[in-house]
Write a protein that holds these residues in place. Structure first.
Motif, PDB file in Angstrom:
ATOM      1  N   GLU A  59       0.841  -1.205   0.000  1.00 49.34           N
ATOM      2  CA  GLU A  59       0.000   0.000   0.000  1.00 49.34           C
ATOM      3  C   GLU A  59       0.876   1.256   0.000  1.00 49.34           C
ATOM      4  OE1 GLU A  59      -3.281   0.455  -0.140  1.00 49.34           O
ATOM      5  OE2 GLU A  59      -2.926   2.606   0.059  1.00 49.34           O
ATOM      6  N   ALA A  99      -7.337   0.527   4.028  1.00 50.66           N
ATOM      7  CA  ALA A  99      -6.463  -0.080   3.018  1.00 50.66           C
ATOM      8  C   ALA A  99      -6.750  -1.580   2.900  1.00 50.66           C
ATOM      9  CB  ALA A  99      -5.001   0.150   3.389  1.00 50.66           C
ATOM     10  N   SER A 149      -7.453  -3.735  -0.436  1.00 45.90           N
ATOM     11  CA  SER A 149      -6.723  -4.940  -0.865  1.00 45.90           C
ATOM     12  C   SER A 149      -7.671  -6.138  -0.994  1.00 45.90           C
ATOM     13  CB  SER A 149      -5.553  -5.244   0.071  1.00 45.90           C
ATOM     14  OG  SER A 149      -5.994  -5.787   1.274  1.00 45.90           O
ATOM     15  N   VAL A 203      -2.498  -6.212   3.752  1.00 41.90           N
ATOM     16  CA  VAL A 203      -1.754  -5.052   3.272  1.00 41.90           C
ATOM     17  C   VAL A 203      -0.334  -5.070   3.845  1.00 41.90           C
ATOM     18  CG1 VAL A 203      -1.628  -2.537   3.506  1.00 41.90           C
ATOM     19  CG2 VAL A 203      -3.829  -3.648   3.103  1.00 41.90           C
TER      20      VAL A 203
END
Ligand code: COI
Length: 355
Positions: free
Chosen positions: A180, A206, A210, A218
């Motif tokens: 990320e 995040a 993902s 991540v």
């Protein structure tokens, strides 16, 4: 040593099917609680039937996240013993997290004694199938009923227990990890090295991204330059590059994992060349391109050793160890779980028996 009162449940629950445990979904019959009040310190340690807490809606933990937690496991050995793995490390880290979050630390001896006692009460809940264990979740929450931003003057320390299988649905099969570079988890000087719920709240956005791309977790980059590898959502990360074992150096924003420390100790003990240092994402991409990225795996209490089969950074999809389990990941997994479950002699003195 504290005298812990015990109130046994009158309604024991049915034990789960060990083939379908998953992670952190089922809880045992009892839990440990202790209170803190200014002037009295930590007091009234007790084991009670597992159940809901009653807290005022203004309790500070709900508003300003003054909270920390730990994670460790209890294992059944083949010969009827129950072992904990390096609980002194968790007790030390808990103390460090408390200090960072202005929470009065639980004395380390009481922290370990709380865990041993509640595990001993619920020892029948420790699953026995290979790959299973009793996940132990100690945590402390701020309980003052007040909306002003300052450290609470009252707290609760709890230990809950969850019979668990593999953290990832894929078990030991390699996971796919998303690197990320937009969101960040922590910055140096923040609370990244504390085991605090807030770090995990910061990770969810995040993780959602993902997930949508079909990745299991991540891999975070540093919060300033977004260039250097830090850690994965629920584990630390290792690489084998050109024959050397490499992991990010602890820099204040990375969680100092107990399994991470154990992997480093084992690799050094085996005579492997080990480096704790900054690793840039460009270095990884070029190692993947020139074929020197031999292996990648995560380490964590919940995740144990988790081989990584694919790393993705932007459009770059890096397949590692042919998408399979690399030899070092397998050796570490076998050794760490062997020591944890008493199948391999513990020459390091890492395990502690629960009587
Ligand atoms: C652990 O491995 O014990 C952790 O605390 C990771 C967790 C977020 C599942």
């Amino acid at each position: 040593m504290q005298n812990i009162k015990l109130q046994r449940t009158t309604a024991p629950k049915e034990k789960p099917n060990e083939d379908k445990l998953g992670f952190g979904q089922i809880f045992t019959d009892h839990m440990y609680i202790m209170d803190y009040d200014e002037g009295r310190g930590w007091h009234d340690p007790r084991i009670v039937p597992y159940g809901p807490l009653s807290l005022d809606p203004s309790a500070m933990v709900f508003h300003y996240a003054q909270e920390m937690f730990e994670g460790l496991k209890a294992y059944h050995t083949g010969d009827g013993r129950v072992l904990l793995f390096r609980p002194d490390r968790n007790a030390q880290r808990a103390e460090n997290s408390c200090k960072r979050l202005c929470i009065p630390p639980v004395p380390q001896e009481d922290f370990i004694n709380a865990i041993k006692t509640v595990v001993s009460v619920d020892r029948d809940w420790i699953p026995t199938k290979p790959g299973t264990s009793l996940y132990i979740r100690p945590f402390i929450i701020a309980t003052d009923n007040h909306l002003g931003v300052h450290p609470s003057l009252s707290y609760k320390f709890l230990v809950i227990l969850s019979p668990s299988g593999a953290y990832y649905a894929s078990g030991l099969d390699p996971v796919k990890i998303w690197i990320e570079d937009d969101y960040v988890r922590a910055v140096r000087g923040g609370i990244g090295e504390a085991k605090a719920g807030g770090n995990y709240a910061a990770s969810l956005k995040a993780q959602e991204k993902s997930d949508a791309e079909g990745y299991a977790q991540v891999l975070w980059l540093d919060g300033v330059e977004r260039k250097y590898i830090e850690e994965v959502g629920s584990m630390n990360i290792f690489f084998k590059i050109a024959g050397k074992v490499v992991t990010p150096k602890l820099n204040g924003s990375i969680l100092p994992g107990v399994t991470r420390a154990s992997c480093l100790d084992l690799c050094r003990h085996w005579g492997l060349e080990v480096e704790e240092r900054r690793i840039s994402v460009e270095e990884l991409v070029s190692a993947a391109r020139d074929g020197s990225l031999d292996e990648c795996f995560g380490s964590g209490t919940a995740a144990v050793i988790s081989p990584v089969g694919v790393l993705r950074f932007g459009d770059e999809v890096m397949e590692i160890s042919g998408g399979g389990i690399g030899p070092l990941s397998q050796r570490l997994y076998d050794t760490v779980t062997g020591i944890q479950t008493g199948r391999i002699e513990d020459e390091f003195g890492w395990t502690v028996e629960v009587k």
